[in-house]
Design a protein around this motif. Sequence first.
Motif, PDB file in Angstrom:
ATOM      1  N   VAL A   1       0.801  -1.223   0.000  1.00 30.47           N
ATOM      2  CA  VAL A   1       0.000   0.000   0.000  1.00 30.47           C
ATOM      3  C   VAL A   1       0.832   1.270   0.000  1.00 30.47           C
ATOM      4  O   VAL A   1       0.576   2.194  -0.762  1.00 30.47           O
ATOM      5  N   THR A   2       1.877   1.324   0.853  1.00 29.21           N
ATOM      6  CA  THR A   2       2.608   2.572   1.020  1.00 29.21           C
ATOM      7  C   THR A   2       3.060   3.139  -0.315  1.00 29.21           C
ATOM      8  O   THR A   2       2.968   4.322  -0.570  1.00 29.21           O
ATOM      9  N   ARG A   3       3.555   2.265  -1.165  1.00 30.97           N
ATOM     10  CA  ARG A   3       4.040   2.737  -2.461  1.00 30.97           C
ATOM     11  C   ARG A   3       3.048   2.434  -3.587  1.00 30.97           C
ATOM     12  O   ARG A   3       3.414   2.435  -4.750  1.00 30.97           O
ATOM     13  N   THR A   4       1.824   2.183  -3.229  1.00 31.26           N
ATOM     14  CA  THR A   4       0.749   1.907  -4.200  1.00 31.26           C
ATOM     15  C   THR A   4       1.222   1.047  -5.367  1.00 31.26           C
ATOM     16  O   THR A   4       1.040   1.376  -6.536  1.00 31.26           O
TER      17      THR A   4
ATOM     18  N   ILE B   1      -5.717   1.107  -5.216  1.00 30.37           N
ATOM     19  CA  ILE B   1      -6.486   2.066  -4.419  1.00 30.37           C
ATOM     20  C   ILE B   1      -7.343   2.928  -5.338  1.00 30.37           C
ATOM     21  O   ILE B   1      -8.471   3.287  -5.013  1.00 30.37           O
TER      22      ILE B   1
ATOM     23  N   GLN C   1     -10.548   1.326  -5.839  1.00 29.21           N
ATOM     24  CA  GLN C   1     -11.418   1.477  -4.663  1.00 29.21           C
ATOM     25  C   GLN C   1     -12.134   2.821  -4.696  1.00 29.21           C
ATOM     26  O   GLN C   1     -13.290   2.946  -4.331  1.00 29.21           O
ATOM     27  N   ASN C   2     -11.392   3.842  -5.161  1.00 29.20           N
ATOM     28  CA  ASN C   2     -11.949   5.192  -5.157  1.00 29.20           C
ATOM     29  C   ASN C   2     -12.729   5.541  -6.406  1.00 29.20           C
ATOM     30  O   ASN C   2     -13.700   6.270  -6.335  1.00 29.20           O
TER      31      ASN C   2
ATOM     32  N   TYR D   1      -1.207  10.566  -3.246  1.00 29.43           N
ATOM     33  CA  TYR D   1       0.083  10.807  -2.620  1.00 29.43           C
ATOM     34  C   TYR D   1       0.655   9.524  -2.049  1.00 29.43           C
ATOM     35  O   TYR D   1      -0.044   8.524  -1.875  1.00 29.43           O
ATOM     36  N   GLN D   2       1.910   9.631  -1.703  1.00 29.03           N
ATOM     37  CA  GLN D   2       2.602   8.533  -1.042  1.00 29.03           C
ATOM     38  C   GLN D   2       1.861   8.158   0.240  1.00 29.03           C
ATOM     39  O   GLN D   2       1.309   9.011   0.926  1.00 29.03           O
ATOM     40  N   GLY D   3       1.869   6.869   0.536  1.00 29.08           N
ATOM     41  CA  GLY D   3       1.148   6.404   1.712  1.00 29.08           C
ATOM     42  C   GLY D   3      -0.254   5.942   1.365  1.00 29.08           C
ATOM     43  O   GLY D   3      -1.018   5.563   2.246  1.00 29.08           O
ATOM     44  N   GLY D   4      -0.597   5.988   0.069  1.00 32.96           N
ATOM     45  CA  GLY D   4      -1.936   5.563  -0.329  1.00 32.96           C
ATOM     46  C   GLY D   4      -2.991   6.609  -0.023  1.00 32.96           C
ATOM     47  O   GLY D   4      -4.181   6.330   0.001  1.00 32.96           O
TER      48      GLY D   4
ATOM     49  N   THR E   1      -5.299   9.818  -0.723  1.00 30.68           N
ATOM     50  CA  THR E   1      -5.860  10.591  -1.816  1.00 30.68           C
ATOM     51  C   THR E   1      -6.671  11.740  -1.228  1.00 30.68           C
ATOM     52  O   THR E   1      -7.166  11.650  -0.106  1.00 30.68           O
TER      53      THR E   1
ATOM     54  N   SER F   1      -8.095   1.507   1.274  1.00 28.34           N
ATOM     55  CA  SER F   1      -7.601   2.855   1.548  1.00 28.34           C
ATOM     56  C   SER F   1      -8.582   3.923   1.111  1.00 28.34           C
ATOM     57  O   SER F   1      -8.189   5.025   0.776  1.00 28.34           O
TER      58      SER F   1
END
Lengths: 478, 1065
Positions: free
Chosen positions: A86-89, A447, A450-451, B830-833, B835, B873
């Motif tokens: 997740v951190t770096r998608t 992600i 998801q959005n 952004y970094q960390g998932g 948005t 996320s």
Amino acid sequence: MKKYIIYGSFAAMGILSTVSCTKNITDLNTDPTKPAAVSSAALYASATKEMADAITSTNVNLGIFRLIVQQWTETTYIDESNYNLVTRTIPDNFWDAFYTDALMDLNEAKKVLEADNNTDATVKKNMLAQIDVMSVYGTSVLVNTFGNVPYSSSLNSDNLFNKYDDAHTIYTDLIKRLNADLANFDESATGMGSSNMLFSSNEIANWKKFTNSLKLRLGILLADVDPATAQTIVTEASAGAFDTQGEYAKFPYSTIPPNTNPLWEDLVQSGRQDFVGSNTFVDYINSVEDPRRPFYFTTIGGIYKGGTNGLKSPYANFSHPGALLEKKDLPGVFIDYSEVEFIRAEAVERGWAVGGTAATHYNNAITNSILYWGGTQEEALTYLARTDVNYLTAAGDWKQKIGMQEWIALYNRGFDAWTAQRHLDYPQLVPPPKAQSGYPVRFTYPIEEQNLNTANYDEAASAIGGDAAETKLFWDKF
Amino acid sequence: MKRALLFFTMLMVSVTLTYAQQRQVTGKVTGPDGSPVPFATVQIKGTNTGTTTDQDGFFKLNAKPDAVLIVRSVGYVSQNIPVGTSSTVTIALKSDDQNLQEVVVTALNVRRNKNELAYSAQTVTPEELNRTRDVNITTSLAGKVSGLEIRKNNTLGGSTNIVLRGAKSLTGNNQALFVVDGVPIDNSNTNTTDQLKGLGGYDYGNAAADINPDDVESVSVLKGAAATALYGSRASNGVVMITTKKGSRGLGVTFNTGVNVGKYDPSTFAKYQNKYGAGYGTGYGSPDGYFYYTDVNGDGVDDRVVPVTEDASYGGKFDPNLQVYHWDAFYDKSPYYMKTRPWVAASNNPSAMFETAVGTNNSISIDGSSDKGYFKLGYSKFIDKGIMPNSRIAKDLINFGASYNLSSKLTASASVNSTIIDGLGRYGTGYDSKNLMTNMRQWWETNVDVKEQKEMYLAEKRNITWNQADVGALNPIFWDNPYWTRYENYETDGRTRHFGNISLNYKAADWLDVIGRVSLDTYNEHQEERSAIGSIDPSKYSEFKRSFSEYNYDLMLNFNKNITQDLTFKGILGGNVRQTNVNSILSSTNGGLLIPRLYALLNTANPMEAPTQIATREEVDGVYGSADFGFKELLFLDLTLRRDQSSTLPKGNNSYYYPSASLGFVFSKLLPQTTWLTNGKLRVNWAQVGNTAPALYTRNYYDVPTGIDGVPLASVGGTKYNPDLKPEKTKSFETGLEMSFFGNRLGFDATYYKQNTVDQIVPLPVSRSTGYDYKVINAGDIQNQGIELSVFGTPIKTKDFSWTINVNWSRNRNKVVSLPGIDKLQLGDYQGGITVNAVLGQPYGTITGSDFIYKDGQKVVDADGYYEFTNTSNHTIGNVNPDWIGSISNTLKYKNLALSFLVDVRHGGDMFSLDMYYGLATGLLPETAQLNDLGNESRAPLSEGGGIVLPGVTEDGKPNTTRIANEYGTYGYYYNPDKAFVYDASYIKLRELSLTYSLPTSVISHINPFKGVDISLTGRNLWIIHKNLPYADPDDALSSGNSQGFTVGAYPAVRTFGANLRLRF
């Protein structure tokens, strides 16, 4: 006073005529710096490069497969070795690479080519088949990474919310497309020519072999879920797949940035020291005294030493990726003779008529790999004679024997090693103690999905049994 | 449009005058002190004939000898003056405290008395603006206008985000338009998309910083669409109208000199724990596992070496008795070469790197005027050195303006402004090796003394870093020596800008001015970035060049005519052609440099890739008209209409209209004269403003990546453009009440507004399965509604002492009313998932990411003692919008001494901090090395009573009692969801403080040749009285733009103290 009014009126008319004269200001809105039309070959070549990059890269934002299969582990920043997606998608980036950077361009290449009436009909047919095969390849990577993915309605800006197609259904269609492409290839003409990127000679003959090899790979992945279909596909494809030492479908990288092997960027150009051999892998190849070790890794104090998988491992203390991997123009490999032979070995074990014995195919696969990496025929013979390597005496059932050796042979091909490992369930890899998930058998969905595609995402997540890294793909029954 | 023209022509005919033996009367209107009164109305009694005075109080009028002139001006008592036989008259008006009103510069540079306005406008005087002499006019506006939200990057010369009444556009430009003397000034920001996303790059600031603060006479901020509709497309976000100085009567010379020094504000920078040093935990080879273990001195025994390859502080406990080899033991020029040193915390943590910022400003201006015209000439020089080493921005501003009356009817004017900016060593931003804040806030060893790094760099100008690739290696692994970064990997940039206009004003009649104007705004900028051989990043040199030019051609008819004695009329009919051209080219070396320290493109290691070019051309053609009626100074009705045709929209959809209507009602005129009510006005207005598309939004082109060994490549671009775009529209409604009491000792201006922006032109982020990243659409309806309140008061006013207070307060509520078939629009990722999104039915700017799992409001902890968190996320974890913003400014005057201070407040709004996300993980912050609930060191092993118990409940709802080790990641991102790093961005700041002393006239009169001497002491950003964001300035933004609410590698705020001397001759 009158004259002022007249002046004023004239001035007002002057204003109006200035601003509403007949010139067409819309013509200003064109971009002189970019082409509005390009060749289909250029689109095809770009897409092919993007896919080669994605499966070759070791960038922690994109290609972490060498870490997942524990061939490598990280030195200081151990997030990805511990399956932090997740951190770096990472799923977002991998997904984007295939959909927007590769499949979309292939789709466009097809459209441009279909509208092109100046290309010789046979050449055009070959080119369309090449575009389609690469598109099937890209789609198969997506399915093998995520499971259900948007397919039938994808790559169309009118469909903003793509449904996820059932992965098995997609597979069936991909096989159908490969069959059609095989029928369309005509060796009497060329195809993309120098833009085909994969083969520098005997273009269409080689492409047929590549297409069959790809079909063979898709077929064998179906073996557990749909053995009858798998058998048909594998036996058909095996006859036309790579059958000679040294054959492979590769992407030829350049020595000139930005078209170097992406591995060089992360291992050399970056100046970083992020990766060392993982003890899971290094311990095993040490135990079998694998002749490929000097090509795979450097030594530390004369020995090959892997860092404890998933724990931080000071670079200085452990074996680093070997010199060959630091070559700017090391080709990226889509599929090779070794992988094909391992599949044939498995097919024999499953009792399918692909000819030869499992042991012969197994030996061919290993020998091909050793020679590819720079080893000798003698080394291969010595190696194959070891009781822990020899097909007759090595430990475990055929899944284990093939799985362990394929894991070694698919060094530096992390994505394919991951797929083979999930298919054969060997080696049996244990997640590091503080891993963020269980052993990942797929990527979680991006992600962005998801959005931006929430309803379809939710539906897909529930259809595959939950959007978790531990959710098995449809073909991964065991 | 023809119909509108007809309307105006009819109007003109209807007010035609009768002429009879008239002769010209010239005159001057002054105040009680002899100063000219501009824009006073001079009317012939009993007729509709009249005029207004010019800038210097002069007027000309044809009148019969028996006529009586009525002279009116807001703030003065009206006077009746018989013309008599004299051809010149001087009229001294008495001031009317009852009716003191300001003159406001409105759209198209039209000056209006504030009382006539039926929309919200707020003015800022140059004294207020320049009280603390910030070099950037945009930052000087902070806290001075209600409804204006300013966020600034704390880098030297960084950009400013200036938004009026909330964001109206989902993804487009929300920045207010700057207009100088009627001419729009480009305020582009050329920062890269990576810079905007926090991925590195420099913040080059925005172009409105080119305006000379010393040349400003007044600033009016027009907030709503009704006020700005005449400007067309670009004014939909409100306008900051800047009027520059005009020459004053006679000759005047003003000299200004100032110096300021700045210190970083420690409350906005990281603090460091001093108990533990380098490392990510154990496992490095020494018996305790915290150190590398190798035989350094060759005595056959392994020695402890600091884990120099690591950039975290979860290592061994400091112990002054423990001798270890540090990074400098391996460098033969070091005093500690091959020597051990005690294992202790650094004497100088990274904050020692911040230098004292020094700024100087000097300016001289000369002006003068006579009956024939005026001129002004100004030169200002600003030099600012920032808090980071090797940073400097120099700014030279030259302005010239003149006007000459060629005949009694024809006036020619010109204004030319030149600005030259030279930048060196702007601070790197974002998550990048060139941003030392990322290094020092997130990835640092607490044992590293930054001053020793400095000495080591200065000694031999090599990249000898604390973060070595290997024990004893002299090349870096993750971070360069910070001084190497500043002195070797520096950028340089420059911008040369010229803007100005020439205009002719023909007074065709007393009531008609014809104005023709050509204005030009053009600049060239260049940005060079370097990465030296031997740095972490591959060596590189890149050069970016951009040229911008904008031409505006205006022809305007100004009508000023009283229809009857009680019914006044002002009208405008005009046309505008605007042409904008932008060209840029970015070239870069490929695959490294060959010759050290040669920063030229020929030093490329491999053949260069094709440069990136951008070329856009735009034209907007507009016609407009306005009609303003006034009835007995009681009712004011303004009607405006504009039509634009834009080149950036497709044919057929490319013209659009902007109507507006405003009504003002000065109800106090109807009330019986009272002592307490001085003035009262009610206003209401409605407007619709159109907006065009950015250039190149209607057609797709292909990208052409660099070919691979002769094989060409091409790719479909990431954005699907739209050939069927329509203009977007903002509909706005506003109503307000202005009242003042007790002779203007107390007053307020309250406004309610509601704006809906519909058919927005949006590059909609779409599922990548479409084959695109974005699709340009017309979509959405964003509603902004809010309240703005300004209150002013003078609680004390005696002969020698006065105290005035100004309060500005505003709250804006925005809401995404509709989106095109979707329920969420992603504004940034952004970094960390993380948005930032616009979610249907919610305010624009929702922060989403992973969240804790809750049970009855408590955080759930798993069986191992760690927080459980969502694996998706897309959970709402914050909202970037403040609840309200406000400010209070106070001015206390005693004789010639004035003390002013401005307190600025933002309440609410959230911010995600990547600095905390990583900084808490790597153990450099004090929170990570506290005592635990048992009174033991939390970092001690669990077996020794260490570890922590996370507050929360287990899955069955019982309080968590499981103790976990305090190690790398425990407090940081690794074991916590994104939600844990979302902070409230509220603040209360003492923004400005100034003390000014003007030498009394009694003294001045004795010292020729001075007319005035002012000395001031100033302070900016002196004190953050309250904030909730730890170790950083909540006011800091990544850049100007729509993506707010994410902070990474933030620079500390700088407290600035200054002294200034102003001499007037």
